[in-house]
Design a protein around this motif. Structure first.
Motif, PDB file in Angstrom:
ATOM      1  N   TRP A  22       0.852  -1.182   0.000  1.00  0.00           N
ATOM      2  CA  TRP A  22       0.000   0.000   0.000  1.00  0.00           C
ATOM      3  C   TRP A  22       0.893   1.240   0.000  1.00  0.00           C
ATOM      4  CZ3 TRP A  22      -5.124   0.422  -0.649  1.00  0.00           C
ATOM      5  CH2 TRP A  22      -5.933  -0.695  -0.427  1.00  0.00           C
TER       6      TRP A  22
ATOM      7  N   ARG B 117       0.290   5.184   0.800  1.00  0.00           N
ATOM      8  CA  ARG B 117      -0.720   6.093   1.346  1.00  0.00           C
ATOM      9  C   ARG B 117      -0.100   7.480   1.505  1.00  0.00           C
ATOM     10  NH1 ARG B 117      -2.167   1.159   4.595  1.00  0.00           N
ATOM     11  NH2 ARG B 117      -4.222   0.520   3.850  1.00  0.00           N
TER      12      ARG B 117
ATOM     13  N   GLU C 253      -4.849   6.632  -1.618  1.00  0.00           N
ATOM     14  CA  GLU C 253      -4.316   5.372  -1.134  1.00  0.00           C
ATOM     15  C   GLU C 253      -4.295   4.413  -2.316  1.00  0.00           C
ATOM     16  OE1 GLU C 253      -6.530   3.930   2.157  1.00  0.00           O
ATOM     17  OE2 GLU C 253      -6.269   5.740   3.353  1.00  0.00           O
TER      18      GLU C 253
ATOM     19  N   PHE D  88      -2.851   0.670  -4.174  1.00  0.00           N
ATOM     20  CA  PHE D  88      -2.474  -0.714  -3.900  1.00  0.00           C
ATOM     21  C   PHE D  88      -1.872  -1.330  -5.161  1.00  0.00           C
ATOM     22  CE2 PHE D  88      -3.682  -5.250  -4.070  1.00  0.00           C
ATOM     23  CZ  PHE D  88      -2.987  -5.705  -2.966  1.00  0.00           C
TER      24      PHE D  88
ATOM     25  N   THR E  15      -7.959  -4.406  -5.551  1.00  0.00           N
ATOM     26  CA  THR E  15      -7.883  -4.650  -4.111  1.00  0.00           C
ATOM     27  C   THR E  15      -8.798  -5.773  -3.650  1.00  0.00           C
ATOM     28  OG1 THR E  15      -9.585  -2.979  -3.677  1.00  0.00           O
ATOM     29  CG2 THR E  15      -7.283  -2.253  -3.629  1.00  0.00           C
TER      30      THR E  15
END
Length: 240
Positions: free
Chosen positions: A180, A182, A201, A203, A236
């Motif tokens: 991740w 962020r 955010e 992924f 995700t």
């Protein structure tokens, strides 16, 4: 922080999270209504990800940003090679969600500076005071699998077909480890109002790294560095 290896602190698998000297970390910020007169700057980080149904006690690695990147480049495109059909064209009996790349890339640059640790005699025995920004780079190496123990296969076969190599002396192969990234932090009232992408955010896995060491000590320990990171974004599903 880093773990101690015997009587000597070495960079490598023992570093699972990087921290910074308070003198360079406490940058004041005066924004009305943001939690006090001086709440400080919210800084981003990268952290390894695990599937939501994973019960194992896995070790995570977290790379804290000294400064947030000044520019973040994001691109989305259709990846015809994946040949993933949209949900409305699939059979009702096909309830699976493909765990593939999401047709997007994320690119940003980070800066790390260990001037305080390298010039403070009270921190000479720490990893940061000895190896400088290599402490930060090895957290990144751990995240992408470069510091993972390597295995050498015995071509002769037999019961002992493989042997592990000393992880402290081997630079391994970069791997597609989900992470991740962020950058932002929403106010509490709006924390769950937008999807993860809208909260900055992301992924995926790190697809490429560009590391430039810019300053060195008299022992050629790198004091500062710039890191360019490119991530391949992933779905995700199954991870959150």
């Amino acid at each position: 922080m880093a773990k101690s290896t015997g009587s000597v602190n070495l960079p490598g698998k023992g570093i699972w999270e990087n921290t910074f000297d308070n003198r360079i970390q406490n940058i004041p910020s005066y924004l009305p209504g943001e939690g006090g007169a001086n709440p400080g700057l919210k800084k981003g980080y990268m952290v390894t990800a695990f599937p939501k149904n994973n019960k194992a006690n896995n070790r995570f690695y977290m790379l804290n940003f000294l400064y947030n990147p000044s520019t973040i480049q994001l691109s989305h495109s259709i990846d015809a090679a994946n040949q993933v059909m949209p949900a409305y064209t699939r059979s009702d009996e096909d309830s699976g969600t493909p765990l593939v790349a999401a047709g997007g890339t994320l690119t940003f640059s980070l800066l790390f500076d260990r001037s305080y640790e390298m010039s403070d005699s009270s921190k000479f025995n720490t990893i940061e005071g000895t190896y400088g920004v290599m402490a930060d780079i090895h957290v990144l190496y751990n995240m992408v699998g470069i510091n993972a123990p390597q295995v050498v296969w015995d071509q002769g076969g037999g019961e002992s077909a493989s042997t592990s190599v000393d992880a402290n002396n081997v630079i391994g192969i970069m791997q597609m480890n989900p992470v991740w990234a962020r950058f932002g932090q929403a106010r509490h009232a709006f924390r769950d109002k937008l999807p993860n992408l809208s909260r900055m955010e992301y992924f995926g896995y790190v697809a490429s790294l560009d590391i430039t060491y810019t300053h060195f000590s008299q022992r050629m320990a790198p004091v500062r560095c710039a890191v360019g990171i490119t991530m391949q974004l992933m779905s995700t599903a199954g991870w959150v």
